[in-house]
Design a protein around this motif. Structure first.
Motif, PDB file in Angstrom:
ATOM      1  N   SER A  76       0.824  -1.207   0.000  1.00 25.34           N
ATOM      2  CA  SER A  76       0.000   0.000   0.000  1.00 25.34           C
ATOM      3  C   SER A  76       0.855   1.253   0.000  1.00 25.34           C
ATOM      4  O   SER A  76       0.506   2.263  -0.631  1.00 25.34           O
ATOM      5  N   LEU A  77       1.978   1.195   0.707  1.00 27.41           N
ATOM      6  CA  LEU A  77       2.872   2.352   0.758  1.00 27.41           C
ATOM      7  C   LEU A  77       3.366   2.720  -0.632  1.00 27.41           C
ATOM      8  O   LEU A  77       3.417   3.904  -0.988  1.00 27.41           O
ATOM      9  N   GLU A  78       3.724   1.745  -1.424  1.00 29.32           N
ATOM     10  CA  GLU A  78       4.186   2.027  -2.784  1.00 29.32           C
ATOM     11  C   GLU A  78       3.112   2.761  -3.578  1.00 29.32           C
ATOM     12  O   GLU A  78       3.403   3.723  -4.302  1.00 29.32           O
ATOM     13  N   LEU A  81       2.937   6.417  -2.196  1.00 30.84           N
ATOM     14  CA  LEU A  81       4.070   7.256  -2.578  1.00 30.84           C
ATOM     15  C   LEU A  81       3.887   7.776  -3.997  1.00 30.84           C
ATOM     16  O   LEU A  81       4.198   8.943  -4.292  1.00 30.84           O
ATOM     17  N   ASP A  82       3.375   6.925  -4.864  1.00 29.58           N
ATOM     18  CA  ASP A  82       3.106   7.354  -6.237  1.00 29.58           C
ATOM     19  C   ASP A  82       1.965   8.375  -6.268  1.00 29.58           C
ATOM     20  O   ASP A  82       2.056   9.400  -6.948  1.00 29.58           O
ATOM     21  N   ARG A  83       0.921   8.122  -5.486  1.00 28.03           N
ATOM     22  CA  ARG A  83      -0.237   9.016  -5.467  1.00 28.03           C
ATOM     23  C   ARG A  83       0.127  10.396  -4.937  1.00 28.03           C
ATOM     24  O   ARG A  83      -0.359  11.407  -5.436  1.00 28.03           O
ATOM     25  N   PHE A  84       0.979  10.435  -3.907  1.00 26.73           N
ATOM     26  CA  PHE A  84       1.362  11.706  -3.293  1.00 26.73           C
ATOM     27  C   PHE A  84       2.596  12.320  -3.952  1.00 26.73           C
ATOM     28  O   PHE A  84       3.062  13.372  -3.520  1.00 26.73           O
ATOM     29  N   GLY A  85       3.111  11.679  -4.995  1.00 29.38           N
ATOM     30  CA  GLY A  85       4.239  12.234  -5.735  1.00 29.38           C
ATOM     31  C   GLY A  85       5.540  12.244  -4.954  1.00 29.38           C
ATOM     32  O   GLY A  85       6.379  13.137  -5.146  1.00 29.38           O
ATOM     33  N   ILE A  86       5.749  11.265  -4.107  1.00 27.00           N
ATOM     34  CA  ILE A  86       6.970  11.196  -3.289  1.00 27.00           C
ATOM     35  C   ILE A  86       7.967  10.260  -3.962  1.00 27.00           C
ATOM     36  O   ILE A  86       7.696   9.064  -4.136  1.00 27.00           O
ATOM     37  N   GLU A  87       9.122  10.795  -4.325  1.00 28.27           N
ATOM     38  CA  GLU A  87      10.137  10.004  -5.020  1.00 28.27           C
ATOM     39  C   GLU A  87      11.461   9.943  -4.262  1.00 28.27           C
ATOM     40  O   GLU A  87      12.376   9.237  -4.690  1.00 28.27           O
ATOM     41  N   ALA A  88      11.558  10.658  -3.152  1.00 28.38           N
ATOM     42  CA  ALA A  88      12.863  10.809  -2.493  1.00 28.38           C
ATOM     43  C   ALA A  88      13.214   9.668  -1.537  1.00 28.38           C
ATOM     44  O   ALA A  88      14.359   9.578  -1.091  1.00 28.38           O
ATOM     45  N   LEU A  97       9.506   3.359   7.370  1.00 23.55           N
ATOM     46  CA  LEU A  97       8.176   3.957   7.484  1.00 23.55           C
ATOM     47  C   LEU A  97       7.110   2.876   7.657  1.00 23.55           C
ATOM     48  O   LEU A  97       6.158   3.066   8.429  1.00 23.55           O
ATOM     49  N   THR A  98       7.262   1.755   6.980  1.00 25.43           N
ATOM     50  CA  THR A  98       6.339   0.639   7.195  1.00 25.43           C
ATOM     51  C   THR A  98       6.374   0.197   8.656  1.00 25.43           C
ATOM     52  O   THR A  98       5.345  -0.174   9.231  1.00 25.43           O
ATOM     53  N   GLY A  99       7.537   0.289   9.256  1.00 29.16           N
ATOM     54  CA  GLY A  99       7.684  -0.075  10.660  1.00 29.16           C
ATOM     55  C   GLY A  99       6.992   0.876  11.618  1.00 29.16           C
ATOM     56  O   GLY A  99       6.915   0.593  12.818  1.00 29.16           O
ATOM     57  N   ALA A 100       6.476   2.000  11.117  1.00 26.48           N
ATOM     58  CA  ALA A 100       5.725   2.912  11.983  1.00 26.48           C
ATOM     59  C   ALA A 100       4.566   2.200  12.660  1.00 26.48           C
ATOM     60  O   ALA A 100       4.195   2.538  13.790  1.00 26.48           O
ATOM     61  N   TRP A 101       4.009   1.194  11.988  1.00 24.63           N
ATOM     62  CA  TRP A 101       2.867   0.463  12.544  1.00 24.63           C
ATOM     63  C   TRP A 101       3.287  -0.414  13.724  1.00 24.63           C
ATOM     64  O   TRP A 101       2.429  -0.885  14.471  1.00 24.63           O
TER      65      TRP A 101
END
Length: 239
Positions: A76-78, A81-88, A97-101
């Motif tokens: 879902s994160l992938e 990231l594409d939806r929010f335009g995050i490439e960095a 970040l997945t480990g935030a859960w």
């Protein structure tokens, strides 16, 4: 008053015991500062949570084989990231970040409430989170579980009946000796259908102050017990 002969309380975790939204926002903001990424992390957290049920539906419907929640969150994160335009973000960033859960904080009443309830009942998780995720969360946050149970142990995500009945089997009790505690009516209704007792805990801030994200009102709950929080649940159960 507590229903008679209750031996164990099993708890939904995300939203019921821990504040998933604030934890995801916190870690997203931290990573965003590190990578100079300007994103509405509250919107990102909500969107990630919105992917929760659809990702599990792919497993439930047989589109993909069983995958634990880390794997589903990572997929879902992938998408996000594409939806929010995050490439960095690097691959390491994405894993972190997945480990935030795994790093979510409990609601203020959760630990004192669980400690009180443990004095009378066996208390266990019954979450769609997998065992390692729940163990990591408990260790970090100090959640005083007697047992960590997970839908993973049945190979079926809630609200499939197998998830509840496997927990009952592992607890070595009958369904009516177990009470499902959750802030989500769907979870409680499914548990009730297979014979578990039910307690609704009101979490009006699960989605923050966003009024468009309405939570079930206590007066509308069909659960046997309705509580304001886990300390109130202990009071209702006379612990």
């Amino acid at each position: 008053m507590a229903p008679p002969d209750i031996d164990a309380l099993v708890f939904d975790v995300f939203g019921t015991v821990v504040d998933w939204r604030s934890g995801v926002i916190r870690d997203g903001e931290k990573l965003g500062v590190k990578r100079d990424v300007d994103v509405d992390w509250a919107a990102f957290a909500d969107a990630w949570r919105d992917e929760y049920q659809p990702s599990m539906d792919r497993v439930r419907e047989g589109d993909i084989p069983w995958r634990n929640l880390d794997a589903l969150h990572r997929d879902s994160l992938e998408t996000l990231l594409d939806r929010f335009g995050i490439e960095a973000f690097t691959e390491s960033d994405k894993e972190w970040l997945t480990g935030a859960w795994h790093r979510l904080d409990p609601w203020p009443d959760s630990i004192p409430g669980l400690r009180r309830l443990r004095a009378e009942y066996l208390v266990a998780t019954l979450s769609n989170g997998h065992v390692r995720l729940l163990a990591n969360m408990a260790k970090r946050a100090g959640l005083p579980w007697d047992i960590i149970l997970s839908a993973e142990l049945s190979g079926h995500y809630k609200p499939a009946e197998e998830a509840y009945l496997r927990a009952v089997e592992l607890l070595d009790v009958t369904p009516d000796e177990v009470m499902m505690v959750a802030a989500h009516e769907m979870d409680l209704e499914a548990a009730s259908e297979v014979g578990l007792r039910t307690a609704y805990v009101h979490r009006p801030l699960e989605w923050g102050s966003n009024e468009s994200r309405s939570t079930n009102e206590p007066s509308n709950s069909t659960a046997e017990i309705v509580a304001d929080d886990l300390e109130d649940l202990a009071v209702v159960l006379d612990v």
